[in-house]
Design an enzyme around this catalytic site. Sequence first.
Site, PDB file in Angstrom:
ATOM      1  CB  SER A 161      -0.855  -0.005   1.271  1.00 53.02           C
ATOM      2  OG  SER A 161      -1.441   1.258   1.471  1.00 53.02           O
ATOM      3  CE1 TYR A 198      -3.770  -2.047   5.146  1.00 49.69           C
ATOM      4  CE2 TYR A 198      -3.225   0.183   4.439  1.00 49.69           C
ATOM      5  CZ  TYR A 198      -3.572  -1.120   4.137  1.00 49.69           C
ATOM      6  OH  TYR A 198      -3.699  -1.496   2.825  1.00 49.69           O
ATOM      7  CE  LYS A 220      -1.517  -4.423   3.440  1.00 52.74           C
ATOM      8  NZ  LYS A 220      -1.864  -5.655   2.733  1.00 52.74           N
TER       9      LYS A 220
HETATM   10  N1  UFG Z   1     -12.975  11.225   2.859  1.00 52.53           N
HETATM   11  C1  UFG Z   1     -13.995  12.104   3.150  1.00 52.53           C
HETATM   12  N2  UFG Z   1     -15.154  11.579   3.645  1.00 52.53           N
HETATM   13  C2  UFG Z   1     -15.340  10.245   3.869  1.00 52.53           C
HETATM   14  C3  UFG Z   1     -14.272   9.357   3.559  1.00 52.53           C
HETATM   15  C4  UFG Z   1     -13.112   9.887   3.059  1.00 52.53           C
HETATM   16  O1  UFG Z   1     -13.879  13.311   2.986  1.00 52.53           O
HETATM   17  O2  UFG Z   1     -16.410   9.844   4.341  1.00 52.53           O
HETATM   18  C5  UFG Z   1     -11.715  11.767   2.314  1.00 52.53           C
HETATM   19  C6  UFG Z   1     -10.519  11.459   3.180  1.00 52.53           C
HETATM   20  O3  UFG Z   1     -10.377  12.440   4.177  1.00 52.53           O
HETATM   21  C7  UFG Z   1      -9.404  11.465   2.151  1.00 52.53           C
HETATM   22  C8  UFG Z   1     -10.072  10.947   0.862  1.00 52.53           C
HETATM   23  O4  UFG Z   1     -11.468  11.123   1.081  1.00 52.53           O
HETATM   24  O5  UFG Z   1      -8.966  12.767   1.936  1.00 52.53           O
HETATM   25  C9  UFG Z   1      -9.792   9.498   0.596  1.00 52.53           C
HETATM   26  O6  UFG Z   1     -10.037   8.776   1.776  1.00 52.53           O
HETATM   27  P1  UFG Z   1     -10.128   7.186   1.824  1.00 52.53           P
HETATM   28  O7  UFG Z   1     -10.478   6.807   3.215  1.00 52.53           O
HETATM   29  O8  UFG Z   1     -10.990   6.670   0.731  1.00 52.53           O
HETATM   30  O9  UFG Z   1      -8.642   6.721   1.438  1.00 52.53           O
HETATM   31  P2  UFG Z   1      -7.232   7.094   2.069  1.00 52.53           P
HETATM   32  O10 UFG Z   1      -6.548   7.995   1.094  1.00 52.53           O
HETATM   33  O11 UFG Z   1      -7.325   7.540   3.462  1.00 52.53           O
HETATM   34  O12 UFG Z   1      -6.526   5.666   2.083  1.00 52.53           O
HETATM   35  C10 UFG Z   1      -6.624   4.760   0.984  1.00 52.53           C
HETATM   36  C11 UFG Z   1      -6.633   3.343   1.516  1.00 52.53           C
HETATM   37  C12 UFG Z   1      -5.336   3.069   2.216  1.00 52.53           C
HETATM   38  C13 UFG Z   1      -4.196   3.345   1.271  1.00 52.53           C
HETATM   39  C14 UFG Z   1      -4.285   4.738   0.715  1.00 52.53           C
HETATM   40  C15 UFG Z   1      -3.234   4.912  -0.346  1.00 52.53           C
HETATM   41  O13 UFG Z   1      -7.728   3.161   2.390  1.00 52.53           O
HETATM   42  O14 UFG Z   1      -5.303   1.720   2.600  1.00 52.53           O
HETATM   43  O15 UFG Z   1      -5.548   4.953   0.122  1.00 52.53           O
HETATM   44  O16 UFG Z   1      -3.231   6.201  -0.875  1.00 52.53           O
HETATM   45  F1  UFG Z   1      -3.039   3.213   1.915  1.00 52.53           F
END
Ligand code: UFG
Length: 322
Positions: free
Chosen positions: A118, A142, A146
């Site tokens: 990841s 997490y 990894k």
């Molecule tokens: N977000 C919102 N509202 C929500 C959910 C997410 O605004 O309800 C925002 C988050 O703050 C973030 C973006 O949308 O800015 C993406 O969030 P995600 O939770 O979809 O994904 P992340 O970027 O946090 O993490 C994902 C995977 C990880 C991985 C990462 C790699 O979940 O396992 O991408 O870039 F490591």
Amino acid sequence: MNILIIGGAGYIGSHVTREFLDNGHSCTVYDNLSSGLRENLFSQAEFIHGDIHDYCSLLEVMKNKKGFDAIIHLAASKAAGESMLNPQKYSRNNICGTINILNAACESGIKNIVFSSSAAVYGEPQYLPIDEKHPTVPENFYGFTKLEIERILSWYCKLKNIRYASLRYFNAAGYDVKGRIKGLEQNPANLIPIIMETACGIRKEMKIFGDDYDTQDGSCIRDYIHVNDLASGHVIALDYIIKNNKSIVVNLGSETGSSVKEVLDITRNETGKPIPCKIAERRPGDPAKLTASASLAFELLGWKAKHSDMKTIIKTSWNVYK
Ligand code: UFG
């Protein structure tokens, strides 16, 4: 080739299984269905209901089955936020589970492994786009699991002649462009499934975690990579490590960034749904912007994202959610 796909009933695993089948491989899916779904299984792939914590079962499958040429290991817990509250679960599922798989592979003579890593291994970006030379300082447990697994893999490579491809996924999204996979993730924590659930009315509204970041519209930017592109990366990476007798660690990303608000706007356009949302507090540990350099994947594997424009990601997701 004969491929054992561990975690093959999950969201990414099912797309990966489909891709190996499409490329003429013989596939066996091993999954405990804790988050994977029966509806993500294909009649052309044998299914074994098994757990990665059950070493005897892993060994029996690896030793007694058809003589696997490779293992694709996608079985893991993957919610970064949860990993900070319940690190025991992540140590056990991700680290202990992988050690079982590796030890069973060694004992049964399987030499090739493709591992789902990841972008979380990098932590807060020190420069963009993030290439594989970027320092690895995970910000959540997490990402730490990894990275630990990558380190264990590199030792097994040196000591036990295991060849591996560690694929550092950026933000996996979308659904099969041919519409063959329809299993919905249960209790999703990621942005696009949450937007989809709001568009369908499963949720009343969604939250934008912060709109005061240093980005064009104030919301966070991520590199969304279509799951079919991720899947093709696994097939090509396995070919590469076998042909070149070499292990690799590569990013899989689209090299483009979309903000939360952009994703929301495109979804409203594509679905015609209002998708109520409100601005909420920043989510701890969220960097403002993350984008991948995927040039190593292109250089080594000739791999490039083909389906990862945001419209395709949203259209293929809506196809399943609507
Ligand atoms: N977000 C919102 N509202 C929500 C959910 C997410 O605004 O309800 C925002 C988050 O703050 C973030 C973006 O949308 O800015 C993406 O969030 P995600 O939770 O979809 O994904 P992340 O970027 O946090 O993490 C994902 C995977 C990880 C991985 C990462 C790699 O979940 O396992 O991408 O870039 F490591």
